[in-house]
Scaffold this motif. Structure first.
Motif, PDB file in Angstrom:
ATOM      1  N   SER A  65       1.123  -0.781   0.065  1.00  0.00           N
ATOM      2  CA  SER A  65      -0.298   0.136  -0.605  1.00  0.00           C
ATOM      3  C   SER A  65       1.254   1.015   0.193  1.00  0.00           C
ATOM      4  N   GLU A  66       1.854   1.109   0.589  1.00  0.00           N
ATOM      5  CA  GLU A  66       3.184   2.821   0.866  1.00  0.00           C
ATOM      6  C   GLU A  66       3.613   2.465  -0.691  1.00  0.00           C
ATOM      7  N   PRO A 130      -6.927  -4.066   4.308  1.00  0.00           N
ATOM      8  CA  PRO A 130      -6.398  -2.855   4.687  1.00  0.00           C
ATOM      9  C   PRO A 130      -5.557  -2.472   3.745  1.00  0.00           C
ATOM     10  N   CYS A 133      -7.720   0.476   3.682  1.00  0.00           N
ATOM     11  CA  CYS A 133      -7.787   1.563   5.272  1.00  0.00           C
ATOM     12  C   CYS A 133      -6.115   2.470   5.100  1.00  0.00           C
ATOM     13  N   ARG A 134      -5.858   1.762   4.405  1.00  0.00           N
ATOM     14  CA  ARG A 134      -3.903   2.838   4.271  1.00  0.00           C
ATOM     15  C   ARG A 134      -4.218   3.709   3.136  1.00  0.00           C
ATOM     16  N   ARG A 135      -5.173   3.099   2.292  1.00  0.00           N
ATOM     17  CA  ARG A 135      -4.576   4.193   1.140  1.00  0.00           C
ATOM     18  C   ARG A 135      -6.037   5.086   1.547  1.00  0.00           C
ATOM     19  N   LEU A 137      -6.114   6.730   4.779  1.00  0.00           N
ATOM     20  CA  LEU A 137      -5.328   7.458   5.744  1.00  0.00           C
ATOM     21  C   LEU A 137      -4.387   7.754   4.423  1.00  0.00           C
TER      22      LEU A 137
END
Length: 244
Positions: A65-66, A130, A133-135, A137
């Motif tokens: 996701s990073e 996840p 959710c991470r994207r 954020l």
């Protein structure tokens, strides 16, 4: 088909996401992110592996996701037609603007009661949920309550994962959706492409429509697998509605 499942189906959403590397090439990464990717790539190397960090980014950036982004979210739901036959409808959100996709998905799941919505994906607990959710954020999008699981006890989390259902507590290996489809004699979704080709199809072929078709078919396979894992009859082909 149990009456309990029919009731639960009202708030049951099956989904799959397709992700690509955040840039078309390693060279386009900001310098700071290049250095961080170089560190990440060290974890992939084994023995005399001479694969370049640039090649690794193109092949694997999408799964982190990073370093990746979402280009399609496909989702579907069960319903019963006028003949009381179980049916399935699937569609998708997609585009080059990840924020728009996430906002559309957020609006969709917020239409359901947060304490009753059941989201289901294959390997969703470790990847799809996840990653979403991470994207969110990263883009400062408030995470919908249905996806806010931090601090909850396991029995308070309604999400389901077909890979988890298949494991029965065995965490030694990953079992692909494609493999389980073959095991249960469910038609597969790899007719046009496979998951490891998504970044190439997006950046080189510029064919987002093809990616979306593939993503929607994955959701159809997911739905059929979910039914088989509960010893329910599969949805008949004529009762599957695909909306582009």
């Amino acid at each position: 088909m149990t009456e309990e499942f029919r009731k639960r189906a009202k708030n049951f959403l099956l989904l799959d996401i397709e992700t690509v590397s955040s840039f078309a090439s390693y060279d386009q990464l900001p310098e700071r992110m290049q250095k961080l990717w170089d560190k990440k790539a060290l974890t992939f190397r084994k023995g005399d592996d001479e694969t370049s960090n640039a090649a690794y980014f193109y092949d694997r950036g999408a799964i982190y996701s990073e370093f990746g982004k979402i280009v399609c979210i496909a989702f579907g739901a069960f319903f019963w037609n006028e003949n009381d036959e179980i049916s399935f409808k699937v569609t998708s959100f997609s585009g080059d603007n990840e924020v728009d996709i996430l906002l559309q998905f957020k609006a969709l799941i917020e239409k359901y009661p947060a304490d009753q919505l059941i989201l289901c994906a294959h390997n969703g607990k470790e990847f799809d949920f996840p990653f979403l959710c991470r994207r969110m954020l990263i883009h400062c999008i408030e995470i919908p309550k249905a996806l806010q699981i931090s601090g909850k006890k396991p029995w308070e989390i309604l999400h389901q994962d077909t890979m988890d259902l298949w494991k029965f507590g065995d965490y030694k290996s990953y079992t692909s959706l494609d493999l389980l489809a073959a095991v249960f004699d469910i038609p597969g979704s790899k007719n046009e492409m496979s998951g490891d080709q998504v970044t190439k199809v997006y950046y080189e072929e510029n064919d987002l429509a093809k990616i979306c078709r593939y993503c929607r078919e994955d959701v159809v396979v997911l739905a059929q697998l979910y039914l088989r894992l509960h010893c329910f009859k599969a949805v008949q082909p004529e009762n599957i509605i695909r909306i582009e």
